[in-house]
Design an enzyme around this catalytic site. Structure first.
Site, PDB file in Angstrom:
ATOM      1  N   LYS A  11     -62.037   2.431 -33.611  1.00 40.94           N
ATOM      2  CA  LYS A  11     -61.977   0.984 -33.448  1.00 40.94           C
ATOM      3  C   LYS A  11     -63.384   0.351 -33.529  1.00 40.94           C
ATOM      4  O   LYS A  11     -64.383   1.073 -33.541  1.00 40.94           O
ATOM      5  CB  LYS A  11     -61.310   0.672 -32.103  1.00 40.94           C
ATOM      6  N   TYR A  51     -49.507  -3.334 -34.204  1.00 41.40           N
ATOM      7  CA  TYR A  51     -49.312  -3.605 -32.778  1.00 41.40           C
ATOM      8  C   TYR A  51     -48.096  -4.507 -32.536  1.00 41.40           C
ATOM      9  O   TYR A  51     -48.091  -5.308 -31.590  1.00 41.40           O
ATOM     10  CB  TYR A  51     -50.582  -4.227 -32.185  1.00 41.40           C
ATOM     11  N   PHE A  59     -52.284 -10.407 -23.697  1.00 40.66           N
ATOM     12  CA  PHE A  59     -53.580  -9.948 -24.212  1.00 40.66           C
ATOM     13  C   PHE A  59     -53.597  -9.771 -25.731  1.00 40.66           C
ATOM     14  O   PHE A  59     -54.612  -9.358 -26.296  1.00 40.66           O
ATOM     15  CB  PHE A  59     -53.994  -8.626 -23.535  1.00 40.66           C
ATOM     16  N   ARG A  87     -53.670  13.251 -28.750  1.00 38.57           N
ATOM     17  CA  ARG A  87     -53.533  12.298 -27.629  1.00 38.57           C
ATOM     18  C   ARG A  87     -54.259  12.829 -26.387  1.00 38.57           C
ATOM     19  O   ARG A  87     -54.839  12.071 -25.618  1.00 38.57           O
ATOM     20  CB  ARG A  87     -52.057  12.052 -27.295  1.00 38.57           C
ATOM     21  N   THR A  93     -54.505   5.173 -22.135  1.00 35.71           N
ATOM     22  CA  THR A  93     -54.970   3.886 -22.677  1.00 35.71           C
ATOM     23  C   THR A  93     -56.237   3.334 -22.018  1.00 35.71           C
ATOM     24  O   THR A  93     -57.162   2.920 -22.705  1.00 35.71           O
ATOM     25  CB  THR A  93     -53.833   2.836 -22.537  1.00 35.71           C
ATOM     26  N   ARG A 104     -61.789   8.695 -24.423  1.00 34.11           N
ATOM     27  CA  ARG A 104     -61.787   7.456 -23.645  1.00 34.11           C
ATOM     28  C   ARG A 104     -62.424   7.662 -22.271  1.00 34.11           C
ATOM     29  O   ARG A 104     -63.134   6.795 -21.764  1.00 34.11           O
ATOM     30  CB  ARG A 104     -60.361   6.918 -23.513  1.00 34.11           C
ATOM     31  N   ASN A 114     -61.217   0.614 -26.093  1.00 32.30           N
ATOM     32  CA  ASN A 114     -61.059   2.030 -25.723  1.00 32.30           C
ATOM     33  C   ASN A 114     -61.280   2.985 -26.891  1.00 32.30           C
ATOM     34  O   ASN A 114     -60.678   4.057 -26.964  1.00 32.30           O
ATOM     35  CB  ASN A 114     -59.706   2.254 -25.034  1.00 32.30           C
ATOM     36  N   HIS A 117     -57.654   4.793 -31.534  1.00 31.47           N
ATOM     37  CA  HIS A 117     -56.190   4.792 -31.498  1.00 31.47           C
ATOM     38  C   HIS A 117     -55.725   6.153 -31.993  1.00 31.47           C
ATOM     39  O   HIS A 117     -56.312   6.707 -32.919  1.00 31.47           O
ATOM     40  CB  HIS A 117     -55.622   3.702 -32.419  1.00 31.47           C
ATOM     41  N   GLU A 128     -47.289   5.186 -39.160  1.00 32.58           N
ATOM     42  CA  GLU A 128     -48.676   4.708 -39.205  1.00 32.58           C
ATOM     43  C   GLU A 128     -49.439   5.310 -40.380  1.00 32.58           C
ATOM     44  O   GLU A 128     -50.260   4.640 -41.009  1.00 32.58           O
ATOM     45  CB  GLU A 128     -49.367   5.029 -37.868  1.00 32.58           C
TER      46      GLU A 128
HETATM   47  P1  TYD Z   1     -50.767   0.819 -26.240  1.00 35.08           P
HETATM   48  O1  TYD Z   1     -50.041   1.049 -27.537  1.00 35.08           O
HETATM   49  O2  TYD Z   1     -49.967   0.511 -25.011  1.00 35.08           O
HETATM   50  O3  TYD Z   1     -51.727   2.054 -25.854  1.00 35.08           O
HETATM   51  P2  TYD Z   1     -52.438   3.220 -26.694  1.00 35.08           P
HETATM   52  O4  TYD Z   1     -53.558   2.611 -27.483  1.00 35.08           O
HETATM   53  O5  TYD Z   1     -52.953   4.164 -25.640  1.00 35.08           O
HETATM   54  O6  TYD Z   1     -51.377   3.855 -27.567  1.00 35.08           O
HETATM   55  O7  TYD Z   1     -51.791  -0.395 -26.434  1.00 35.08           O
HETATM   56  C1  TYD Z   1     -52.476  -0.592 -27.635  1.00 35.08           C
HETATM   57  C2  TYD Z   1     -53.830  -1.184 -27.337  1.00 35.08           C
HETATM   58  O8  TYD Z   1     -53.664  -2.476 -26.742  1.00 35.08           O
HETATM   59  C3  TYD Z   1     -54.663  -0.409 -26.336  1.00 35.08           C
HETATM   60  O9  TYD Z   1     -55.296   0.700 -26.919  1.00 35.08           O
HETATM   61  C4  TYD Z   1     -55.607  -1.455 -25.845  1.00 35.08           C
HETATM   62  C5  TYD Z   1     -54.789  -2.740 -25.888  1.00 35.08           C
HETATM   63  N1  TYD Z   1     -54.324  -3.121 -24.547  1.00 35.08           N
HETATM   64  C6  TYD Z   1     -54.951  -4.189 -23.906  1.00 35.08           C
HETATM   65  O10 TYD Z   1     -55.861  -4.808 -24.463  1.00 35.08           O
HETATM   66  N2  TYD Z   1     -54.535  -4.536 -22.639  1.00 35.08           N
HETATM   67  C7  TYD Z   1     -53.518  -3.877 -22.010  1.00 35.08           C
HETATM   68  O11 TYD Z   1     -53.180  -4.236 -20.854  1.00 35.08           O
HETATM   69  C8  TYD Z   1     -52.882  -2.775 -22.679  1.00 35.08           C
HETATM   70  C9  TYD Z   1     -51.760  -2.012 -22.017  1.00 35.08           C
HETATM   71  C10 TYD Z   1     -53.301  -2.435 -23.955  1.00 35.08           C
END
Ligand code: TYD
Length: 156
Positions: A11, A51, A59, A87, A93, A104, A114, A117, A128
């Site tokens: 990212k 997303y 957010f 993972r 996350t 992370r 973070n 992805h 994806e």
């Molecule tokens: P998600 O698909 O829930 O998690 P992951 O990346 O671990 O598969 O969320 C996608 C991204 O959305 C996550 O990496 C960061 C962002 N995000 C926020 O900005 N705020 C939040 O509260 C959450 C849950 C995710």
């Protein structure tokens, strides 16, 4: 044991904090094979599809701004059980909840910025990979250290 391919996105914070080498190196050392890699700008439609499960979250707009704040690197990684293994290397996350040792956990203290992805299931990995790579952008070759990465009975 099952050979899988998964999708990683490094990212904007990984790009802008100069962490790309550090991240690629962790996957390489694990034994995963890079079968595709390129730099892209996440245009609105691509990002909104990626997303789509979060589009109604409060957010979402800030997530979008963050994800478009620089180009990103997309990477396809192959290996036995690559989806779940990746993972684990990435961690959960929120950076502040992720175990030390994970990407992370070591490199992020944020719930949003973070670093990476990683696809979370075989279904999302397939979807994806198709979203980000055409067939001719994915490659097949053998790592030279394969005999040491897997046990004899784990190789195909
Ligand atoms: P998600 O698909 O829930 O998690 P992951 O990346 O671990 O598969 O969320 C996608 C991204 O959305 C996550 O990496 C960061 C962002 N995000 C926020 O900005 N705020 C939040 O509260 C959450 C849950 C995710």
């Amino acid at each position: 044991m099952k050979e899988e391919t998964t999708l990683i996105i490094m990212k904007p914070d990984a790009v802008l904090r100069n962490l790309l080498g550090e991240i690629v190196s962790r996957f390489e050392r694990k034994g995963l094979k890079i079968v595709g890699m390129k730099m892209v700008k996440l245009e609105d439609t691509l990002l909104e599809n990626h997303y789509s499960h979060l589009k109604d979250k409060p957010f979402f707009e800030s997530l979008k701004n963050y994800m478009q704040s620089s180009p990103v690197i997309v990477m396809a990684l192959s290996g036995v059980n690559a989806i779940s293994a990746t993972r684990l290397i990435v961690g959960p996350t929120k950076g502040y909840e992720a175990d030390a040792g994970s990407i992370r956990g070591d490199l992020s203290i944020s719930g949003q910025t973070n670093i990476v992805h990683a696809s979370d299931s075989p279904e999302t990995a397939k979807e994806e990979l198709e979203r980000f790579f055409s067939k001719d952008e994915l490659f097949n070759y053998d790592r030279l250290d394969l005999d040491f990465i897997y046990g004899e009975d784990e190789r195909e």
